[in-house]
Design an enzyme around this catalytic site. Structure first.
Site, PDB file in Angstrom:
ATOM      1  N   HIS A 112      14.752  42.365   1.022  1.00  0.00           N
ATOM      2  CA  HIS A 112      14.031  42.349  -0.252  1.00  0.00           C
ATOM      3  C   HIS A 112      13.545  40.938  -0.587  1.00  0.00           C
ATOM      4  O   HIS A 112      12.414  40.754  -1.045  1.00  0.00           O
ATOM      5  CB  HIS A 112      14.953  42.874  -1.359  1.00  0.00           C
ATOM      6  CG  HIS A 112      14.268  43.061  -2.675  1.00  0.00           C
ATOM      7  ND1 HIS A 112      13.113  43.809  -2.831  1.00  0.00           N
ATOM      8  CD2 HIS A 112      14.576  42.600  -3.915  1.00  0.00           C
ATOM      9  CE1 HIS A 112      12.742  43.798  -4.095  1.00  0.00           C
ATOM     10  NE2 HIS A 112      13.604  43.071  -4.775  1.00  0.00           N
ATOM     11  N   ASP A 130      14.197  46.284   3.427  1.00  0.00           N
ATOM     12  CA  ASP A 130      14.434  46.114   1.997  1.00  0.00           C
ATOM     13  C   ASP A 130      15.289  47.281   1.513  1.00  0.00           C
ATOM     14  O   ASP A 130      14.823  48.417   1.451  1.00  0.00           O
ATOM     15  CB  ASP A 130      13.085  46.099   1.269  1.00  0.00           C
ATOM     16  CG  ASP A 130      13.198  45.752  -0.207  1.00  0.00           C
ATOM     17  OD1 ASP A 130      14.256  46.019  -0.802  1.00  0.00           O
ATOM     18  OD2 ASP A 130      12.213  45.232  -0.758  1.00  0.00           O
ATOM     19  N   SER A 188       8.771  42.143  -7.059  1.00  0.00           N
ATOM     20  CA  SER A 188       9.726  43.159  -7.505  1.00  0.00           C
ATOM     21  C   SER A 188       9.299  43.700  -8.875  1.00  0.00           C
ATOM     22  O   SER A 188       8.196  44.208  -9.024  1.00  0.00           O
ATOM     23  CB  SER A 188      11.138  42.578  -7.503  1.00  0.00           C
ATOM     24  OG  SER A 188      12.119  43.596  -7.554  1.00  0.00           O
TER      25      SER A 188
END
Length: 289
Positions: free
Chosen positions: A268, A239, A115
């Site tokens: 995610h 996601d 991320s």
């Protein structure tokens, strides 16, 4: 880029902590295999926004057992690292990553960023060079750019960021309660989701707000073209935090030597929902010659 090297004044501050160039103490974990098992490979894990390095436990433990040396650290303001009240821009965060790599004198590293951590890994490479890094893995990253602008019309509506920042100011625990399940996926146990929530709740509120602003301002569209190491990109096609078509698909087109792997049905939080598969993919990538 591979010859570029910017060294900070870094040191092991005390057992388990590295002092960054501006004096922030970064907690790290350095899991080494038994000598008989070691394959000599090193993997450095950069954590998610809001989570400490503990999030990588279900990749680090099996990979250590397979012979990899696995290093992870807590971003400033996260986990057990210092909460300095500043330095949450990508340049400083990349310098913190450099401090970890340099203090431990790591080389031939497979750098894995998840991320926001993926953007920090990229900024490390473009700012410090790839002399110490052999490979890059970007997992569900925020790259290349999330925000909607005139030249990025498909980006995330700024109203979404505004709403999240309001939740940070008023009732972040409630926001976590409502979003942890979509993040982790339907197969995650309630106990696993509670573990994630507890880690996120220990993160400095100042760090949460400042890092969110950093992510929202991030634009790596030109920077990604300069990445000169083999790159693995992994993302789930469900996601909702970083939509696949906005992030990893575009990133794969911008990085010269990149391979995109899409996990069908994954959210995610692929490090939880697809932990074993992700571990296998990282291990195979890190073993490549």
């Amino acid at each position: 880029m591979s010859e570029k090297r910017q060294r900070s004044n870094v040191e092991i501050a005390r057992p388990g902590f590295i002092a960054s160039g501006d004096g922030v103490e970064l907690f790290y974990r350095d899991w080494r295999p038994e000598a008989a098992r070691s394959n000599g490979r090193i993997i450095v894990f950069v954590p998610s926004y809001s989570l400490p390095g503990d999030m990588w436990a279900y990749q680090m433990l099996p990979l250590t057992r397979q012979g990899f040396r696995c290093v992870a650290y807590d971003r400033r303001g996260h986990g057990r690292s210092s909460d300095p009240g500043g330095g949450y821009d990508y340049d400083t965060l990349a310098d913190d990553l450099a401090a970890v790599i340099e203090a431990l004198d790591l080389s031939d590293v497979t750098l894995v960023g998840y991320s926001m951590g993926g953007a920090e890994a990229v900024r490390y490479l473009t700012r410090h060079g790839s002399a110490r890094v052999a490979r890059l893995a970007l997992i569900a990253s925020t790259l290349p750019m999330l925000a909607r602008t005139s030249d990025n019309p498909d980006g995330v509506d700024p109203a979404y960021a505004d709403a999240f920042q309001k939740d940070l100011m008023t009732d972040y625990p409630q926001w976590l309660a409502g979003n942890a399940r979509p993040f982790a996926g339907p197969g995650a146990s309630e106990a696993m989701i509670e573990w994630i929530r507890e880690m996120a709740l220990r993160t400095s509120h100042h760090a949460l707000f400042a890092c969110n602003e950093t992510v929202n301002r991030g634009d790596f569209r030109n920077e990604l073209r300069d990445i000169d190491v083999p790159t693995l990109i992994v993302q789930g096609d469900r996601d909702v935090s970083n939509p696949l078509e906005l992030t990893s698909e575009r990133t794969a087109r911008l990085i010269p030597n990149a391979r995109l792997v899409v996990y069908e049905g994954a959210p995610h939080g692929v490090f939880l929902s697809d932990a074993a598969r992700l571990t296998t993919d990282i291990g195979a990538f890190a073993s490549a010659s």
